[in-house]
Design an enzyme around this catalytic site. Sequence first.
Site, PDB file in Angstrom:
ATOM      1  N   TYR A 200      19.321  -4.458 -22.033  1.00 28.42           N
ATOM      2  CA  TYR A 200      19.857  -3.403 -21.160  1.00 28.42           C
ATOM      3  C   TYR A 200      20.293  -3.976 -19.812  1.00 28.42           C
ATOM      4  CZ  TYR A 200      18.944   0.487 -17.819  1.00 28.42           C
ATOM      5  OH  TYR A 200      18.988   1.404 -16.817  1.00 28.42           O
TER       6      TYR A 200
ATOM      7  N   HIS B 134       0.872  -1.177   0.000  1.00 32.95           N
ATOM      8  CA  HIS B 134       0.000   0.000   0.000  1.00 32.95           C
ATOM      9  C   HIS B 134       0.912   1.231   0.000  1.00 32.95           C
ATOM     10  CE1 HIS B 134      -3.500  -2.336   2.181  1.00 32.95           C
ATOM     11  NE2 HIS B 134      -3.080  -2.931   1.084  1.00 32.95           N
TER      12      HIS B 134
HETATM   13 ZN   LIG Z   1      -3.645  -4.848   0.454  1.00 35.70          ZN
END
Ligand SMILES: [Zn+2]
Length: 220
Positions: A207, A93
């Site tokens: 890369y 989150h």
């Molecule tokens: Zn979550």
Amino acid sequence: MTAKIRRDIIDTMRRLAARGLYTGTSGNISVRGGAGFFVTPTGIPFDETKPSDIVAMTLDGKTRGRLRPSSEWHFHRDILRARPEVNAVIHTHSPFATAMSCLRRDIPPFHYMVAKAGGDTIRCARYATFGTGALSRNALAALKQRKACLLANHGMIAVGADLGAARRLAEEVEDLCGQYWRALLAGKPVILPRREMAAVIRKFKTYGHQPAKPGRKKGR
Ligand SMILES: [Zn+2]
């Protein structure tokens, strides 16, 4: 081997927390191994989680041991089951990715590094209640041909061939969301054309690969 996976999960939680991507009990990590996979437990703050608290699960959703797995074990299991090339899944989150997820729109190619997630956008999965099969289905759809996605009004998922790759991508997605946020505040970001993003995606395939030197062990 499984002891190392448990230690690596704890180490990754701490490294993500040090960068502000992982706080308290929000966020969870899984790694393929053992009889299925290992996943962080539910309800234990990251800084109190011990290697022995990491929950061993089978791909049919059975657990071993006394602790319950993360409430998001469904999408961890479903991603690991559907994507054999993926061995680690990180869900956070983290502040900017979560803020952008609340706008419920894909991150467009405002910067070429968006291609690190595997395509010319980072999709935002449709909203569903946390911990549900519906959220898992929406996440899998948003991850199609991608290694990261946002989850509407929730956060983000980053996956990788190993835990280090998944962690670096989670950090990259958070940085990109922060940059996009600032660009939106400052004006209207110029979006890179599809053809340019296709060229970047081709370039990323080589890369960062150092030429093999005699005597140098193959990098992991
Ligand atoms: Zn979550």
